[in-house]
Design a protein around this motif. Sequence first.
Motif, PDB file in Angstrom:
ATOM      1  N   GLU A  79       7.720   3.511   8.637  1.00 23.02           N
ATOM      2  CA  GLU A  79       7.920   2.401   9.564  1.00 23.02           C
ATOM      3  C   GLU A  79       8.842   1.346   8.977  1.00 23.02           C
ATOM      4  O   GLU A  79       9.703   0.795   9.668  1.00 23.02           O
ATOM      5  CB  GLU A  79       6.580   1.779   9.941  1.00 23.02           C
ATOM      6  CG  GLU A  79       5.729   2.658  10.823  1.00 23.02           C
ATOM      7  CD  GLU A  79       4.362   2.071  11.070  1.00 23.02           C
ATOM      8  OE1 GLU A  79       4.059   0.987  10.531  1.00 23.02           O
ATOM      9  OE2 GLU A  79       3.577   2.717  11.785  1.00 23.02           O
ATOM     10  N   GLN A  80       8.673   1.049   7.697  1.00 25.94           N
ATOM     11  CA  GLN A  80       9.531   0.064   7.055  1.00 25.94           C
ATOM     12  C   GLN A  80      10.966   0.566   6.948  1.00 25.94           C
ATOM     13  O   GLN A  80      11.915  -0.193   7.157  1.00 25.94           O
ATOM     14  CB  GLN A  80       9.003  -0.288   5.673  1.00 25.94           C
ATOM     15  CG  GLN A  80       7.729  -1.080   5.707  1.00 25.94           C
ATOM     16  CD  GLN A  80       7.111  -1.250   4.337  1.00 25.94           C
ATOM     17  OE1 GLN A  80       7.557  -0.652   3.363  1.00 25.94           O
ATOM     18  NE2 GLN A  80       6.062  -2.049   4.257  1.00 25.94           N
ATOM     19  N   GLU A  82       0.853  -1.185   0.000  1.00 26.51           N
ATOM     20  CA  GLU A  82       0.000   0.000   0.000  1.00 26.51           C
ATOM     21  C   GLU A  82       0.893   1.240   0.000  1.00 26.51           C
ATOM     22  O   GLU A  82       1.875   1.285   0.726  1.00 26.51           O
ATOM     23  CB  GLU A  82      -0.885   0.009   1.241  1.00 26.51           C
ATOM     24  CG  GLU A  82      -1.874  -1.121   1.290  1.00 26.51           C
ATOM     25  CD  GLU A  82      -2.738  -1.056   2.530  1.00 26.51           C
ATOM     26  OE1 GLU A  82      -2.824   0.014   3.140  1.00 26.51           O
ATOM     27  OE2 GLU A  82      -3.297  -2.087   2.877  1.00 26.51           O
ATOM     28  N   PRO A  83       0.565   2.243  -0.777  1.00 30.03           N
ATOM     29  CA  PRO A  83       1.407   3.445  -0.826  1.00 30.03           C
ATOM     30  C   PRO A  83       1.146   4.386   0.348  1.00 30.03           C
ATOM     31  O   PRO A  83       1.009   5.580   0.190  1.00 30.03           O
ATOM     32  CB  PRO A  83       1.020   4.088  -2.158  1.00 30.03           C
ATOM     33  CG  PRO A  83      -0.384   3.642  -2.387  1.00 30.03           C
ATOM     34  CD  PRO A  83      -0.479   2.267  -1.780  1.00 30.03           C
ATOM     35  N   ASP A  84       1.048   3.853   1.542  1.00 35.16           N
ATOM     36  CA  ASP A  84       0.807   4.625   2.749  1.00 35.16           C
ATOM     37  C   ASP A  84       2.128   5.205   3.239  1.00 35.16           C
ATOM     38  O   ASP A  84       3.108   4.475   3.414  1.00 35.16           O
ATOM     39  CB  ASP A  84       0.189   3.712   3.796  1.00 35.16           C
ATOM     40  CG  ASP A  84      -0.133   4.424   5.077  1.00 35.16           C
ATOM     41  OD1 ASP A  84      -0.223   5.663   5.059  1.00 35.16           O
ATOM     42  OD2 ASP A  84      -0.305   3.734   6.089  1.00 35.16           O
ATOM     43  N   SER A  85       2.177   6.503   3.457  1.00 37.57           N
ATOM     44  CA  SER A  85       3.446   7.123   3.852  1.00 37.57           C
ATOM     45  C   SER A  85       3.869   6.701   5.251  1.00 37.57           C
ATOM     46  O   SER A  85       5.073   6.586   5.532  1.00 37.57           O
ATOM     47  CB  SER A  85       3.346   8.649   3.777  1.00 37.57           C
ATOM     48  OG  SER A  85       2.363   9.122   4.674  1.00 37.57           O
ATOM     49  N   ASN A  86       2.935   6.436   6.153  1.00 33.76           N
ATOM     50  CA  ASN A  86       3.295   5.964   7.486  1.00 33.76           C
ATOM     51  C   ASN A  86       3.943   4.585   7.418  1.00 33.76           C
ATOM     52  O   ASN A  86       4.908   4.293   8.136  1.00 33.76           O
ATOM     53  CB  ASN A  86       2.074   5.911   8.403  1.00 33.76           C
ATOM     54  CG  ASN A  86       1.599   7.278   8.798  1.00 33.76           C
ATOM     55  OD1 ASN A  86       2.384   8.229   8.824  1.00 33.76           O
ATOM     56  ND2 ASN A  86       0.317   7.392   9.094  1.00 33.76           N
ATOM     57  N   ALA A  87       3.427   3.724   6.566  1.00 34.70           N
ATOM     58  CA  ALA A  87       3.994   2.394   6.415  1.00 34.70           C
ATOM     59  C   ALA A  87       5.396   2.464   5.820  1.00 34.70           C
ATOM     60  O   ALA A  87       6.277   1.698   6.216  1.00 34.70           O
ATOM     61  CB  ALA A  87       3.097   1.526   5.544  1.00 34.70           C
ATOM     62  N   VAL A  88       5.609   3.378   4.901  1.00 35.56           N
ATOM     63  CA  VAL A  88       6.936   3.528   4.294  1.00 35.56           C
ATOM     64  C   VAL A  88       7.945   3.974   5.345  1.00 35.56           C
ATOM     65  O   VAL A  88       9.065   3.462   5.404  1.00 35.56           O
ATOM     66  CB  VAL A  88       6.868   4.517   3.109  1.00 35.56           C
ATOM     67  CG1 VAL A  88       8.253   4.867   2.613  1.00 35.56           C
ATOM     68  CG2 VAL A  88       6.027   3.946   1.991  1.00 35.56           C
TER      69      VAL A  88
END
Length: 69
Positions: A42-43, A34-40
């Motif tokens: 965190e990763q 998913e192109p979620d900026s929070n996930a990016v």
Amino acid sequence: MAANSGRLFAVAAVLFGLSGFLLYTLVLGEPYLEPDSNAVVEQAVAIGLPALAGVLVAALAFRRARRQS
């Protein structure tokens, strides 16, 4: 090379391996990200922290190895 610097090199290698494993499992192994900026973010933190720690431990190991030789 002393035993301490050898152990530090081993720890650095494990940290680099962990970072590579996280890169593969979190980013490369996921076909549908998913192109979620929070996930990016965190990763990036999850992958970058072990890599940065590995660089620091490797630098410490090189410093100790140079002092003892």
